[in-house]
Write a protein that holds these residues in place. Structure first.
Motif, PDB file in Angstrom:
ATOM      1  N   LEU A  15      43.577  32.399  30.357  1.00 11.39           N
ATOM      2  CA  LEU A  15      43.211  32.312  31.769  1.00 11.39           C
ATOM      3  C   LEU A  15      42.102  33.306  32.097  1.00 11.39           C
ATOM      4  O   LEU A  15      41.100  32.970  32.722  1.00 11.39           O
ATOM      5  CB  LEU A  15      44.462  32.630  32.594  1.00 11.39           C
ATOM      6  N   ASN A  16      42.245  34.547  31.641  1.00 13.71           N
ATOM      7  CA  ASN A  16      41.257  35.568  31.952  1.00 13.71           C
ATOM      8  C   ASN A  16      39.934  35.288  31.233  1.00 13.71           C
ATOM      9  O   ASN A  16      38.874  35.649  31.720  1.00 13.71           O
ATOM     10  CB  ASN A  16      41.797  36.947  31.570  1.00 13.71           C
ATOM     11  N   GLN A  72      44.510  33.911  41.582  1.00  9.47           N
ATOM     12  CA  GLN A  72      43.698  35.052  41.140  1.00  9.47           C
ATOM     13  C   GLN A  72      42.249  34.626  41.283  1.00  9.47           C
ATOM     14  O   GLN A  72      41.712  33.932  40.419  1.00  9.47           O
ATOM     15  CB  GLN A  72      43.986  35.396  39.691  1.00  9.47           C
ATOM     16  N   ALA A  73      41.631  35.057  42.371  1.00  9.49           N
ATOM     17  CA  ALA A  73      40.391  34.445  42.830  1.00  9.49           C
ATOM     18  C   ALA A  73      39.276  34.358  41.799  1.00  9.49           C
ATOM     19  O   ALA A  73      38.502  33.414  41.808  1.00  9.49           O
ATOM     20  CB  ALA A  73      39.892  35.183  44.060  1.00  9.49           C
ATOM     21  N   ASP A  74      39.152  35.352  40.936  1.00  4.62           N
ATOM     22  CA  ASP A  74      38.011  35.321  40.016  1.00  4.62           C
ATOM     23  C   ASP A  74      38.413  34.948  38.600  1.00  4.62           C
ATOM     24  O   ASP A  74      37.657  35.150  37.668  1.00  4.62           O
ATOM     25  CB  ASP A  74      37.319  36.693  40.015  1.00  4.62           C
ATOM     26  N   ALA A  75      39.581  34.430  38.445  1.00  9.25           N
ATOM     27  CA  ALA A  75      40.038  34.232  37.078  1.00  9.25           C
ATOM     28  C   ALA A  75      40.411  32.797  36.743  1.00  9.25           C
ATOM     29  O   ALA A  75      40.998  32.548  35.722  1.00  9.25           O
ATOM     30  CB  ALA A  75      41.234  35.146  36.821  1.00  9.25           C
ATOM     31  N   ILE A  76      40.065  31.877  37.580  1.00 13.95           N
ATOM     32  CA  ILE A  76      40.492  30.513  37.277  1.00 13.95           C
ATOM     33  C   ILE A  76      39.562  29.503  37.925  1.00 13.95           C
ATOM     34  O   ILE A  76      38.820  29.828  38.859  1.00 13.95           O
ATOM     35  CB  ILE A  76      41.966  30.314  37.705  1.00 13.95           C
ATOM     36  N   ALA A  77      39.617  28.279  37.468  1.00 15.78           N
ATOM     37  CA  ALA A  77      38.671  27.254  37.881  1.00 15.78           C
ATOM     38  C   ALA A  77      38.572  27.077  39.396  1.00 15.78           C
ATOM     39  O   ALA A  77      37.495  27.168  39.961  1.00 15.78           O
ATOM     40  CB  ALA A  77      39.051  25.933  37.221  1.00 15.78           C
ATOM     41  N   ARG A  96      31.276  29.332  45.161  1.00 16.81           N
ATOM     42  CA  ARG A  96      31.829  28.079  45.670  1.00 16.81           C
ATOM     43  C   ARG A  96      32.380  28.202  47.086  1.00 16.81           C
ATOM     44  O   ARG A  96      33.071  27.319  47.561  1.00 16.81           O
ATOM     45  CB  ARG A  96      32.944  27.614  44.721  1.00 16.81           C
ATOM     46  N   SER A 108      38.607  32.447  30.939  1.00 16.87           N
ATOM     47  CA  SER A 108      37.897  31.375  31.639  1.00 16.87           C
ATOM     48  C   SER A 108      37.409  31.816  33.018  1.00 16.87           C
ATOM     49  O   SER A 108      37.314  31.040  33.938  1.00 16.87           O
ATOM     50  CB  SER A 108      38.812  30.154  31.791  1.00 16.87           C
ATOM     51  N   SER A 109      37.106  33.104  33.128  1.00 16.86           N
ATOM     52  CA  SER A 109      36.724  33.663  34.420  1.00 16.86           C
ATOM     53  C   SER A 109      35.460  33.026  35.000  1.00 16.86           C
ATOM     54  O   SER A 109      34.469  32.848  34.329  1.00 16.86           O
ATOM     55  CB  SER A 109      36.500  35.165  34.252  1.00 16.86           C
ATOM     56  N   THR A 110      35.522  32.674  36.245  1.00 16.48           N
ATOM     57  CA  THR A 110      34.349  32.172  36.972  1.00 16.48           C
ATOM     58  C   THR A 110      34.289  32.938  38.281  1.00 16.48           C
ATOM     59  O   THR A 110      35.161  33.745  38.567  1.00 16.48           O
ATOM     60  CB  THR A 110      34.486  30.672  37.276  1.00 16.48           C
ATOM     61  N   THR A 111      33.279  32.689  39.068  1.00 18.14           N
ATOM     62  CA  THR A 111      33.216  33.442  40.307  1.00 18.14           C
ATOM     63  C   THR A 111      33.522  32.574  41.521  1.00 18.14           C
ATOM     64  O   THR A 111      33.086  31.440  41.616  1.00 18.14           O
ATOM     65  CB  THR A 111      31.850  34.138  40.465  1.00 18.14           C
ATOM     66  N   THR A 112      34.302  33.146  42.421  1.00 23.36           N
ATOM     67  CA  THR A 112      34.705  32.434  43.628  1.00 23.36           C
ATOM     68  C   THR A 112      33.550  32.297  44.609  1.00 23.36           C
ATOM     69  O   THR A 112      33.374  31.295  45.251  1.00 23.36           O
ATOM     70  CB  THR A 112      35.819  33.224  44.336  1.00 23.36           C
ATOM     71  N   PRO A 118      40.539  28.465  42.608  1.00 25.77           N
ATOM     72  CA  PRO A 118      41.635  29.214  43.248  1.00 25.77           C
ATOM     73  C   PRO A 118      41.999  28.669  44.629  1.00 25.77           C
ATOM     74  O   PRO A 118      42.988  29.093  45.212  1.00 25.77           O
ATOM     75  CB  PRO A 118      41.083  30.633  43.353  1.00 25.77           C
TER      76      PRO A 118
END
Lengths: 205, 184
Positions: free
Chosen positions: A12-13, B78-83, A22, A15-19, B85
């Motif tokens: 999971l960690n 987990q806002a920055d850790a998954i496709a 989006r 596959s980090s993307t940025t919130t 959130p």
């Protein structure tokens, strides 16, 4: 933490993307208000001339699908009762351990969740009482006889195929156990009463 | 102007360790017109399916092996850790106690549905997350849909959200189900 859990968290960690890419982020000092740029409303909302947001035709189709599935409900409920019986035997024969009590609670919780959907609301009612007993009893000396009575009642309700909310015997059994459960819970040290679901509420649902 | 939901455009993930409940939820979704519904039998499989399948809506049970539904929700949030959130999460549970509902809400669940499940109740939750989505709030200890459904202009007390920005939601190791149930 188990190996399985650690493995999944590592993946999971990785596959980090940025919130932020989006969503629009509005900072309010001590907190942020975040609005996704693309919402499900963009994807799935459609204009309609029907009043209200509910699509009654869709609900009716779903109810029909559930009805078609209902021929399976008795055998599904029977499977749950077999699991309950096994968990209770393990619990009563092998001594009370946190593990055996947890397993018993798990299947009781399953039954209180699914029995009404399967057409056995009185089994839900009895299972709900039993769940309260397991959660609130002194787990070093749980009331085995009382637990046994509830298990037997659930088995009887299913064995007699007492579906619906009109079976007089199932109702009497459920009411009687509910009273006994309330009396039992009342003699325990004070607990939060928001856990005790009124019988009427169980029936109504 | 009025809106309705075209469920055929939505992709669902059903996470429940009870195969019969999964079948029931799937049957209801198909009745609503859903074409794509993926199933997972526990929280861990649910999380893997979530990352690979990218559902639009997650429907999850609470009590499950490995990760329960609340833990699954915390991981997704987990806002920055998954496709994604922001995915709406509908929890379907046998728990009806207020504190359980609040615990699920504080983990980031959008809608809570107490079993027994009905077509109407599930449809209402889907309509709610699609047509009236709430913004997400991030504080030091919370990330999830705004826990206020309505704005009260007269509210003048302390706010949970003033906890400060930090690292987002945390995964918290929790005691077993029996211990959790003990409130005395």
């Amino acid at each position: 933490m188990s190996d399985k859990r650690q493995e999944i968290l590592a993946k999971l960690n990785a596959s980090s993307t940025t919130t932020r890419a989006r969503a629009s982020v509005e900072s309010r000092g001590s907190y942020e208000i975040i609005r996704p740029r693309i919402t499900l409303k963009d994807k799935a909302a459609i204009y309609t001339d029907r009043p209200g947001m509910m699509n009654n035709a869709a609900i009716e189709r779903a109810e029909k699908a559930l009805e078609e599935l209902s021929v399976e409900f008795f055998s599904w409920m029977d499977e749950e009762v077999i699991k309950l019986q096994r968990a209770f035997e393990d619990f009563s024969k092998n001594g009370v351990t946190n593990d055996s009590l947890t397993k018993l609670f798990k299947i009781v919780h399953e039954i209180r969740g699914c029995a009404s959907t399967f057409g056995f609301p009185f089994a839900t009612s009895v299972a709900n009482g039993l769940a309260q007993i397991i959660v609130h009893c002194d787990q070093k000396v749980p009331p085995i006889q009382l637990i046994s009575s509830h298990v037997s009642a659930i088995r009887a309700i299913v064995r007699e195929d007492a579906r619906g909310s009109t079976d007089a015997t199932a109702k009497a059994l459920s009411d009687q156990l509910h009273l006994i459960t309330l009396n039992y819970l009342a003699q325990l040290p004070p607990i939060s009463t928001d856990n005790i679901k009124p019988l009427a509420e169980v029936r109504a649902s | 102007m009025m809106y309705s939901v075209d469920c055929s455009r939505l992709r669902f993930l059903i996470v429940d360790d009870n195969i019969h409940m999964r079948r029931i939820i799937r049957a209801l979704l198909h009745g609503f017109g859903v074409r794509e519904a993926h199933e997972a039998e526990d929280g861990a499989a649910g999380l893997e399916a979530f990352t690979s399948y990218s559902p639009d809506i997650v429907i999850t049970d609470w009590a499950m092996p490995i990760f329960d539904g609340v833990e699954l929700t915390r991981m997704i949030r987990q806002a920055d850790a998954i496709a994604n959130p922001f995915v709406p999460i509908i929890m379907v549970s046998g728990y009806a106690e207020r504190r359980k509902v609040l615990e699920a809400r504080d983990a980031g669940v959008n809608e809570f549905l107490v079993k027994p499940i009905s077509a109407k109740a599930l449809y209402q939750r889907i309509v709610s997350v699609v047509l009236t989505p709430r913004p997400y709030i991030r504080t030091k200890t919370f990330f999830g849909p705004d826990r206020r459904r309505n704005i009260n202009p007269n509210y003048n007390d302390e706010e949970r959200r003033n906890e400060g920005i930090g690292t987002g939601a945390q995964i918290i190791e929790r005691p077993n189900i029996i211990d959790k149930g003990q409130s005395r």
